[in-house]
Design a protein around this motif. Structure first.
Motif, mmCIF file in Angstrom:
data_model
loop_
_atom_site.group_PDB
_atom_site.id
_atom_site.type_symbol
_atom_site.label_atom_id
_atom_site.label_comp_id
_atom_site.label_asym_id
_atom_site.label_seq_id
_atom_site.Cartn_x
_atom_site.Cartn_y
_atom_site.Cartn_z
ATOM 1 N N LEU A 155 0.822 -1.205 0.000
ATOM 2 C CA LEU A 155 0.000 0.000 0.000
ATOM 3 C C LEU A 155 0.861 1.262 0.000
ATOM 4 O O LEU A 155 0.524 2.252 -0.644
ATOM 5 N N MET A 156 1.971 1.227 0.720
ATOM 6 C CA MET A 156 2.830 2.406 0.850
ATOM 7 C C MET A 156 3.667 2.673 -0.395
ATOM 8 O O MET A 156 4.049 3.812 -0.638
ATOM 9 N N ASP A 157 3.966 1.642 -1.204
ATOM 10 C CA ASP A 157 4.875 1.870 -2.330
ATOM 11 C C ASP A 157 4.224 2.617 -3.496
ATOM 12 O O ASP A 157 4.916 3.118 -4.370
ATOM 13 N N GLY A 158 2.892 2.700 -3.529
ATOM 14 C CA GLY A 158 2.208 3.508 -4.528
ATOM 15 C C GLY A 158 2.178 2.924 -5.931
ATOM 16 O O GLY A 158 1.681 3.556 -6.849
ATOM 17 N N SER A 159 2.690 1.736 -6.123
ATOM 18 C CA SER A 159 2.695 1.120 -7.449
ATOM 19 C C SER A 159 1.283 0.701 -7.828
ATOM 20 O O SER A 159 0.492 0.288 -6.984
#
Length: 172
Positions: A155-159
């Motif tokens: 969720l945090m990596d934004g991919s």
């Protein structure tokens, strides 16, 4: 993105929808879910219910004869009271196994990235259908009591690339 409109949910007296793809027997239990990573700027909408310890992404069980994206649009409407456009492509698919009173519980969940509607201020989301909501900054997500913790990095990596994650929380 395709928009799906919610239908009415017919519940039996127990509060469990008779059309949910979920079952329990002597061997264990299974649940098929869909959930939304509802984003607005640098924040993620999370929810909580009384019987789960932690914050999680809004969504719910898929009904027989229903696709996961349509199920998610229906669940978001029931839980938040708004119509959301849910795309056809999931962000993440998880297969989870955990112990449930000494028996395996398996859950398959399709997670979709969903944008907060432009015409609705993203302030406080009213509690509906037994759910409490709040916004968490992505930068703070790792410090929260978030479930399942296995998906936080994704969720945090934004991919936007589709991911598949399998995890097993059974105790040896």
């Amino acid at each position: 993105m395709a928009a799906y409109r919610s239908g009415q949910k017919v519940r039996e007296g127990s509060g469990v929808d008779k059309d949910d793809i979920t079952w329990t027997d002597e061997a264990g239990s299974f649940k098929y879910r869909a959930a939304a990573a509802v984003r607005h700027d640098d924040r993620l909408l999370v929810c909580a219910v009384e019987h789960i310890d932690g914050w999680f992404l809004p969504g719910g069980k898929v009904h027989f004869g229903e696709g996961s994206a349509a199920a998610l649009a229906r669940e978001l409407h029931e839980e938040i009271g708004l119509e959301f456009a849910v795309g056809d492509e999931p962000l993440l698919i998880t297969e989870a196994i955990r112990d449930d009173d000494g028996k395996p519980h398996q859950e398959v969940c399709f997670y979709y990235s969903v944008l907060w509607p432009d015409d609705v201020p993203p302030g406080v989301v009213d509690d509906l259908d037994g759910h409490s909501f709040r916004w968490i900054r992505f930068a703070d997500l790792a410090e929260e009591n978030f479930v399942p913790p296995e998906i936080v990095k994704i969720l945090m990596d934004g991919s936007s690339a589709l991911r598949h994650l399998t995890y097993d929380r059974r105790r040896p």
